[in-house]
Every structure is written in structure tokens, then in C-alpha cells.
Scaffold this active site. Structure first.
Site, PDB file in Angstrom:
ATOM      1  N   THR A  14      -0.940  -6.597   0.170  1.00  0.00           N
ATOM      2  CA  THR A  14      -0.290  -6.797   1.398  1.00  0.00           C
ATOM      3  C   THR A  14      -1.423  -6.113   2.443  1.00  0.00           C
ATOM      4  OG1 THR A  14       1.842  -6.607   0.368  1.00  0.00           O
ATOM      5  CG2 THR A  14       1.587  -6.266   2.844  1.00  0.00           C
ATOM      6  N   TYR A  27       4.929 -13.956   3.350  1.00  0.00           N
ATOM      7  CA  TYR A  27       3.321 -13.893   3.471  1.00  0.00           C
ATOM      8  C   TYR A  27       2.712 -14.001   2.434  1.00  0.00           C
ATOM      9  CZ  TYR A  27       3.389  -9.143   1.561  1.00  0.00           C
ATOM     10  OH  TYR A  27       3.758  -7.979   0.631  1.00  0.00           O
ATOM     11  N   THR A  93       1.092  -2.872  -3.601  1.00  0.00           N
ATOM     12  CA  THR A  93       1.848  -1.630  -3.821  1.00  0.00           C
ATOM     13  C   THR A  93       2.666  -1.985  -4.892  1.00  0.00           C
ATOM     14  OG1 THR A  93       3.508  -2.696  -2.277  1.00  0.00           O
ATOM     15  CG2 THR A  93       2.102  -1.103  -1.363  1.00  0.00           C
ATOM     16  N   ASP A  94       2.747  -3.213  -5.554  1.00  0.00           N
ATOM     17  CA  ASP A  94       3.937  -3.452  -6.500  1.00  0.00           C
ATOM     18  C   ASP A  94       3.293  -2.821  -7.749  1.00  0.00           C
ATOM     19  OD1 ASP A  94       5.497  -4.828  -4.985  1.00  0.00           O
ATOM     20  OD2 ASP A  94       5.036  -6.764  -5.722  1.00  0.00           O
ATOM     21  N   LYS A 166       6.895   3.614  -6.800  1.00  0.00           N
ATOM     22  CA  LYS A 166       7.373   2.665  -5.702  1.00  0.00           C
ATOM     23  C   LYS A 166       8.976   2.810  -5.809  1.00  0.00           C
ATOM     24  CE  LYS A 166       6.854  -1.613  -3.116  1.00  0.00           C
ATOM     25  NZ  LYS A 166       6.608  -3.057  -3.025  1.00  0.00           N
ATOM     26  N   GLU A 284      18.272  14.327 -32.310  1.00  0.00           N
ATOM     27  CA  GLU A 284      18.078  13.447 -33.379  1.00  0.00           C
ATOM     28  C   GLU A 284      16.726  12.643 -33.209  1.00  0.00           C
ATOM     29  OE1 GLU A 284      20.594  13.151 -30.924  1.00  0.00           O
ATOM     30  OE2 GLU A 284      22.207  13.747 -32.218  1.00  0.00           O
TER      31      GLU A 284
END
Length: 326
Positions: A14, A27, A93-94, A166, A284
Site C-alpha cells: 500500500t 486501490y 501490511t498484510d 496486524k 496432556e
């Protein structure tokens, strides 16, 4: 103080995106090339020598092992260059937290390596990219940034690669840190650290490998049946990370299917699908041969498990020590 020489490696995102108008929500990421971007940075009047290379120009949802390999090679060369003060990577950013964590595990801490992005494209009202980049220059040029591992700068905050995640889809305050919050506050004119560097002089924790083993993430939900495990795991799968409910929990039939895999020697790591919270070992886990991800979210737990398997570490006890120490 001498003018810093900073290497800038661009991957798109971005911060290099553009929309058809300043007010459109949709965008296209990765539209601006590094030369154009650095030309815009020059107008800010920042005292720094910037040299840029375009590694990729994509939305970070398309980040791949091949781009990671090229990025790692370029950063390593910059670190070895005596003229280079620090490195900045522009990134979407993802998946920035995954790239940052991978680099944090595979790079030494000799010089600052800073990832930076934006939540708004370059021609949007309130574009945050240039401010974030100016902040990243200040961090990359700071001697105290070395020894903190790979860092991410977003929204006037500095985050460590292990902590950043994020947490929002919109807004310039879309990132948070866990278990630590930000490790510093930064503006184009000031930088304040919250504590001393914690990795001074450390070498890379793992060698970088382009071909990492297949480790899928199993996202747990209500009503899940064990056949989800069968559909996820293939003959090439070498480990599984569970994005469990709560503190890494899962329905008992799903647990039984994963116990069977672990009994055959496949590492299974329990993480949580929640934004915050430690996943501790449960009684466990020893019998099940499971590993608790502690503070790492599923996507980072996956990267660490890939590194460990690639290094030949398959014993659950040895794997658990690595998660406890990260």
C-alpha cells in the site's frame, strides 16, 4: 554526526499503491517504483543518503519464498557493506509480520533492519506512507536500533518482529505488539526507546533456506470434524500448527487425529486464533507430543516450526525450548 547511508529495498504494498481518486476505498498496491518513491522522499528534506532497489512490486498477500530469498540476499549484502548504516524494506501490511519474523530468525543483529508500510495508498487523503518512511529513516540511522533484531515501524511506533501483529483492517493504528507493546516511539524529529537493545552482537539464529518444509495451519472452529485434518495434511506435510480456540484448544476428535500424527513423528504446535494471549503447556501435551506456541500467533509459529524442521529438530521437547525462548 555524519549523514547516514541507508539501503532501501522495495517490495510494493500500500505504501507504493494508488487509487483512481483520493477518496476511493479500493486501490492497487505496488504501483509506484522505488525511484519515484525516493524522489517524493527527497522533498521532505531529510538528511540521509538513500539508495534504492526494487525487489518486487506486489501486494504483500502475494509474498513468496522466492521474494524472501531475494530480499534476504540483498539485506545480507547491505549489512556486509561497511558504508551502509542500515536497511529499510518497504512492504505491504498484510504479511509484514511474517516477513519481519523470518528475517529476524535468519539475520545477524549487526545493523538496523527496519520494515515499513502504510495503511493508505499514496494518493489517498491522509496518506501515512511518507511519515512512516521518515520515521523508518530515523530508526535505521540510530545506532541504538542495532541489537534489537528486525524492527517494524508503523503509526509512530517501533515494534519488534516477534511481537508485531496486524490487528485492524483499517486506520493508521492497525498494529499492536504482544506480549510486549511497542519497543519505541518515533516521529520524523525524535526517537525514544523503551529499554536497552536485547540482542547485541547476536548472529543469525537459523541459516536462511529458500525451500522450507510444508507446514499448514489448521484453523479450529465450532463443529469441526477430524476429516478436516485429513484434507489438510498431504504426503509432503512435515508439521502442523493449530490455530486453536481459546488457549490452543480443539474438539476432542480433532485432537485425536493430531495425536495420531504426532505419534508418527510429525511435530504439532498448538497456537491460538485470538489476537492476544499466551498458549501454555497443558498436562496432556507430554503424552500427546504437542508443543505450545507460547506468545507466537499461528503464522509466526508456522515460520519457526519450518525453520526447526529444516534444521532437523523434530523432538517435541527440543522444539518446545525454542518456543519458550522466542
Amino acid at each position: 554526526m555524519s549523514t547516514p547511508n541507508i539501503t532501501v529495498l522495495a517490495t510494493g504494498g500500500t505504501i507504493a499503491g494508488e487509487a483512481d481518486s483520493a477518496t476511493r476505498h479500493d486501490y492497487r498496491p505496488g504501483q509506484i517504483g522505488i525511484e519515484d518513491f525516493l524522489g517524493r522522499v527527497e522533498t521532505l528534506g531529510i538528511d540521509a543518503n538513500l539508495s534504492g532497489t526494487q525487489i518486487a512490486n506486489i501486494g504483500s498477500e502475494d509474498m513468496s519464498p522466492a521474494i524472501w530469498a531475494q530480499l534476504h540476499k540483498s539485506i545480507s549484502a547491505a549489512i556486509e557493506d561497511p558504508v551502509c548504516t542500515g536497511v529499510i524494506v518497504t512492504h505491504g501490511t498484510d504479511t509484514v509480520e511474517e516477513t519481519a519474523f523470518l528475517l529476524d530468525l535468519t539475520l545477524p543483529t549487526i545493523k538496523p533492519v527496519v520494515l515499513v508500510g502504510a495503511m493508505r495508498p499514496a494518493n489517498a487523503v491522509g496518506y501515512d506512507g511518507l511519515r512512516n518512511f521518515a520515521n523508518a529513516i530515523r530508526v535505521a540511522a540510530d545506532r541504538q536500533a542495532a541489537g534489537r533484531g528486525v524492527l517494524v515501524v508503523m503509526g509512530d511506533r517501533v515494534f519488534a518482529a516477534r511481537d508485531i501483529r496486524k490487528s485492524r483492517t483499517r486506520g493508521t493504528d492497525a498494529f499492536q505488539g504482544f506480549p510486549r507493546g511497542s519497543v519505541g516511539l518515533v516521529t520524523p524529529s525524535a526517537l525514544d526507546w523503551f529499554g536497552a537493545p536485547w540482542r547485541v552482537g547476536e548472529s543469525a539464529r537459523f541459516p536462511f533456506k529458500r525451500d522450507l518444509p510444508d507446514v499448514p495451519i489448521l484453523f479450529v472452529h465450532a463443529g469441526m470434524t477430524p476429516d478436516y485434518v485429513d484434507r489438510l495434511v498431504s504426503d509432503n506435510t512435515r508439521g502442523v500448527v493449530v490455530a486453536g480456540v481459546g488457549e490452543g484448544n480443539m474438539p476432542e476428535p480433532v485432537r485425536a487425529a493430531l495425536v495420531a500424527l504426532a505419534a508418527k513423528g510429525m511435530p504439532v504446535v498448538r497456537a491460538s486464533r485470538l489476537d492476544e494471549g499466551l498458549v501454555d503447556r497443558e498436562p496432556e501435551d507430554d503424552e500427546n507430543r504437542f508443543v505450545a506456541a507460547r506468545a507466537l500467533n499461528p503464522q509466526k509459529a508456522r515460520i519457526l516450526l519450518q525453520m526447526l524442521i529444516a534444521a532437523g529438530t523434530l523432538d517435541p521437547t527440543a522444539i518446545q525450548l525454542e518456543y519458550d525462548g522466542r
